[in-house]
Design a protein around this motif. Sequence first.
Motif, PDB file in Angstrom:
ATOM      1  N   PRO A 118       0.837  -1.196   0.000  1.00 26.25           N
ATOM      2  CA  PRO A 118       0.000   0.000   0.000  1.00 26.25           C
ATOM      3  C   PRO A 118       0.875   1.250   0.000  1.00 26.25           C
ATOM      4  O   PRO A 118       2.045   1.217   0.380  1.00 26.25           O
ATOM      5  N   ALA A 119       0.273   2.345  -0.417  1.00 25.79           N
ATOM      6  CA  ALA A 119       0.884   3.641  -0.152  1.00 25.79           C
ATOM      7  C   ALA A 119       0.610   3.884   1.333  1.00 25.79           C
ATOM      8  O   ALA A 119      -0.454   3.518   1.834  1.00 25.79           O
ATOM      9  N   ILE A 120       1.537   4.473   2.046  1.00 25.28           N
ATOM     10  CA  ILE A 120       1.389   4.634   3.490  1.00 25.28           C
ATOM     11  C   ILE A 120       1.412   6.110   3.849  1.00 25.28           C
ATOM     12  O   ILE A 120       2.315   6.846   3.453  1.00 25.28           O
ATOM     13  N   ALA A 121       0.406   6.508   4.608  1.00 30.51           N
ATOM     14  CA  ALA A 121       0.384   7.852   5.196  1.00 30.51           C
ATOM     15  C   ALA A 121       0.567   7.653   6.699  1.00 30.51           C
ATOM     16  O   ALA A 121      -0.182   6.890   7.314  1.00 30.51           O
ATOM     17  N   GLU A 122       1.560   8.319   7.266  1.00 25.04           N
ATOM     18  CA  GLU A 122       1.851   8.148   8.688  1.00 25.04           C
ATOM     19  C   GLU A 122       1.973   9.505   9.366  1.00 25.04           C
ATOM     20  O   GLU A 122       2.486  10.460   8.792  1.00 25.04           O
ATOM     21  N   HIS A 123       1.505   9.539  10.594  1.00 22.45           N
ATOM     22  CA  HIS A 123       1.673  10.730  11.422  1.00 22.45           C
ATOM     23  C   HIS A 123       1.592  10.286  12.870  1.00 22.45           C
ATOM     24  O   HIS A 123       0.578   9.703  13.294  1.00 22.45           O
ATOM     25  N   GLY A 124       2.648  10.525  13.617  1.00 21.49           N
ATOM     26  CA  GLY A 124       2.664  10.080  15.007  1.00 21.49           C
ATOM     27  C   GLY A 124       2.470   8.576  15.070  1.00 21.49           C
ATOM     28  O   GLY A 124       3.153   7.820  14.391  1.00 21.49           O
ATOM     29  N   SER A 125       1.497   8.143  15.854  1.00 18.35           N
ATOM     30  CA  SER A 125       1.255   6.710  16.001  1.00 18.35           C
ATOM     31  C   SER A 125       0.201   6.178  15.028  1.00 18.35           C
ATOM     32  O   SER A 125      -0.201   5.030  15.120  1.00 18.35           O
ATOM     33  N   LEU A 126      -0.237   7.028  14.088  1.00 24.80           N
ATOM     34  CA  LEU A 126      -1.225   6.596  13.105  1.00 24.80           C
ATOM     35  C   LEU A 126      -0.544   6.155  11.816  1.00 24.80           C
ATOM     36  O   LEU A 126       0.411   6.782  11.361  1.00 24.80           O
ATOM     37  N   ALA A 127      -1.054   5.079  11.229  1.00 21.20           N
ATOM     38  CA  ALA A 127      -0.572   4.610   9.930  1.00 21.20           C
ATOM     39  C   ALA A 127      -1.782   4.158   9.130  1.00 21.20           C
ATOM     40  O   ALA A 127      -2.621   3.399   9.616  1.00 21.20           O
ATOM     41  N   VAL A 128      -1.877   4.665   7.892  1.00 20.27           N
ATOM     42  CA  VAL A 128      -2.980   4.306   7.007  1.00 20.27           C
ATOM     43  C   VAL A 128      -2.378   3.757   5.722  1.00 20.27           C
ATOM     44  O   VAL A 128      -1.511   4.388   5.110  1.00 20.27           O
ATOM     45  N   GLY A 129      -2.829   2.566   5.319  1.00 22.62           N
ATOM     46  CA  GLY A 129      -2.388   1.964   4.064  1.00 22.62           C
ATOM     47  C   GLY A 129      -3.468   2.152   3.013  1.00 22.62           C
ATOM     48  O   GLY A 129      -4.657   1.996   3.294  1.00 22.62           O
ATOM     49  N   ILE A 130      -3.054   2.494   1.790  1.00 26.19           N
ATOM     50  CA  ILE A 130      -4.012   2.794   0.721  1.00 26.19           C
ATOM     51  C   ILE A 130      -3.669   1.972  -0.520  1.00 26.19           C
ATOM     52  O   ILE A 130      -2.529   1.977  -0.983  1.00 26.19           O
ATOM     53  N   VAL A 131      -4.663   1.276  -1.049  1.00 30.83           N
ATOM     54  CA  VAL A 131      -4.529   0.582  -2.325  1.00 30.83           C
ATOM     55  C   VAL A 131      -5.755   0.908  -3.171  1.00 30.83           C
ATOM     56  O   VAL A 131      -6.769   1.374  -2.658  1.00 30.83           O
ATOM     57  N   SER A 132      -5.642   0.653  -4.445  1.00 30.03           N
ATOM     58  CA  SER A 132      -6.748   0.872  -5.364  1.00 30.03           C
ATOM     59  C   SER A 132      -7.187  -0.468  -5.935  1.00 30.03           C
ATOM     60  O   SER A 132      -6.348  -1.236  -6.404  1.00 30.03           O
ATOM     61  N   THR A 133      -8.481  -0.735  -5.909  1.00 25.53           N
ATOM     62  CA  THR A 133      -8.969  -2.001  -6.455  1.00 25.53           C
ATOM     63  C   THR A 133      -8.865  -2.043  -7.977  1.00 25.53           C
ATOM     64  O   THR A 133      -8.913  -3.118  -8.561  1.00 25.53           O
ATOM     65  N   ASP A 134      -8.686  -0.885  -8.611  1.00 23.85           N
ATOM     66  CA  ASP A 134      -8.552  -0.877 -10.067  1.00 23.85           C
ATOM     67  C   ASP A 134      -7.092  -0.717 -10.521  1.00 23.85           C
ATOM     68  O   ASP A 134      -6.820  -0.588 -11.706  1.00 23.85           O
ATOM     69  N   GLY A 135      -6.141  -0.731  -9.565  1.00 21.17           N
ATOM     70  CA  GLY A 135      -4.728  -0.652  -9.916  1.00 21.17           C
ATOM     71  C   GLY A 135      -4.250   0.717 -10.347  1.00 21.17           C
ATOM     72  O   GLY A 135      -3.172   0.839 -10.918  1.00 21.17           O
ATOM     73  N   ASN A 136      -5.011   1.769 -10.065  1.00 20.21           N
ATOM     74  CA  ASN A 136      -4.636   3.119 -10.475  1.00 20.21           C
ATOM     75  C   ASN A 136      -3.652   3.704  -9.456  1.00 20.21           C
ATOM     76  O   ASN A 136      -4.053   4.284  -8.448  1.00 20.21           O
ATOM     77  N   HIS A 137      -2.363   3.549  -9.728  1.00 23.77           N
ATOM     78  CA  HIS A 137      -1.324   3.984  -8.800  1.00 23.77           C
ATOM     79  C   HIS A 137      -1.255   5.505  -8.668  1.00 23.77           C
ATOM     80  O   HIS A 137      -0.923   6.021  -7.604  1.00 23.77           O
ATOM     81  N   LYS A 138      -1.567   6.233  -9.736  1.00 28.16           N
ATOM     82  CA  LYS A 138      -1.536   7.700  -9.667  1.00 28.16           C
ATOM     83  C   LYS A 138      -2.622   8.216  -8.726  1.00 28.16           C
ATOM     84  O   LYS A 138      -2.403   9.157  -7.967  1.00 28.16           O
ATOM     85  N   LYS A 139      -3.787   7.598  -8.772  1.00 24.88           N
ATOM     86  CA  LYS A 139      -4.884   7.985  -7.886  1.00 24.88           C
ATOM     87  C   LYS A 139      -4.494   7.709  -6.425  1.00 24.88           C
ATOM     88  O   LYS A 139      -4.738   8.543  -5.554  1.00 24.88           O
ATOM     89  N   VAL A 140      -3.872   6.583  -6.186  1.00 24.27           N
ATOM     90  CA  VAL A 140      -3.439   6.231  -4.836  1.00 24.27           C
ATOM     91  C   VAL A 140      -2.397   7.230  -4.341  1.00 24.27           C
ATOM     92  O   VAL A 140      -2.472   7.709  -3.203  1.00 24.27           O
ATOM     93  N   ALA A 141      -1.425   7.556  -5.175  1.00 24.87           N
ATOM     94  CA  ALA A 141      -0.367   8.494  -4.781  1.00 24.87           C
ATOM     95  C   ALA A 141      -0.941   9.869  -4.456  1.00 24.87           C
ATOM     96  O   ALA A 141      -0.555  10.499  -3.465  1.00 24.87           O
ATOM     97  N   ALA A 142      -1.888  10.328  -5.265  1.00 22.00           N
ATOM     98  CA  ALA A 142      -2.498  11.639  -5.024  1.00 22.00           C
ATOM     99  C   ALA A 142      -3.297  11.631  -3.717  1.00 22.00           C
ATOM    100  O   ALA A 142      -3.226  12.583  -2.928  1.00 22.00           O
ATOM    101  N   PHE A 143      -4.041  10.559  -3.476  1.00 19.63           N
ATOM    102  CA  PHE A 143      -4.830  10.470  -2.247  1.00 19.63           C
ATOM    103  C   PHE A 143      -3.917  10.383  -1.024  1.00 19.63           C
ATOM    104  O   PHE A 143      -4.170  11.024  -0.008  1.00 19.63           O
ATOM    105  N   ARG A 144      -2.825   9.607  -1.119  1.00 16.75           N
ATOM    106  CA  ARG A 144      -1.899   9.494  -0.001  1.00 16.75           C
ATOM    107  C   ARG A 144      -1.305  10.854   0.350  1.00 16.75           C
ATOM    108  O   ARG A 144      -1.200  11.227   1.509  1.00 16.75           O
ATOM    109  N   LYS A 145      -0.956  11.609  -0.671  1.00 15.49           N
ATOM    110  CA  LYS A 145      -0.376  12.939  -0.436  1.00 15.49           C
ATOM    111  C   LYS A 145      -1.382  13.844   0.279  1.00 15.49           C
ATOM    112  O   LYS A 145      -1.040  14.524   1.252  1.00 15.49           O
ATOM    113  N   LYS A 146      -2.630  13.840  -0.179  1.00 18.38           N
ATOM    114  CA  LYS A 146      -3.655  14.668   0.464  1.00 18.38           C
ATOM    115  C   LYS A 146      -3.933  14.202   1.890  1.00 18.38           C
ATOM    116  O   LYS A 146      -4.095  15.016   2.804  1.00 18.38           O
TER     117      LYS A 146
END
Length: 160
Positions: A118-146
């Motif tokens: 997954p793309a990982i967004a982390e802050h302090g003790s929080l970690a969120v993993g993000i994947v796309s069911t349609d394989g759209n890596h650009k969409k995942v990267a943009a969402f992780r950044k936001k």
Amino acid sequence: MPADFPIFIDIRQKQILIFGAGTIAARRMGILLAHGAKVKAAAPQINEAVWQLKEAYPGQLGISQRAYRMGEIPAGTAFVLAATDSPEVNACICQECRQKQIPVNNASDSSQCDFYFPAIAEHGSLAVGIVSTDGNHKKVAAFRKKLQQLMQECSLTEAE
């Protein structure tokens, strides 16, 4: 078809093999090392970023400058990344892993993956993993950044 099940696992001190040492392998290697994994990488050509990771994580990263050899994956390996620049070699790595019941991720063919990074967004003790069911890596990267920006703006504390 059932959806993939998201899971977080403790990889500290777990042995992970990576075949390939290019851009994708280096990026995944850095994440694994930062989370405490013991990584062994093998590839005929080694990306400069991989050598830098070896310096940054002494004792955690072993590098062999050579090609994959059939039968070399030891039982007990936590998981394997097939990230060579050859789809045929990656498929052979997957075949060996399946025979040994070792989870494998094939960077060149998602249909051969037992798990995804997954793309990982982390802050302090929080970690969120993000994947796309349609394989759209650009969409995942943009969402992780936001999401990463939102997490930093919120500055959540442990008490909240």
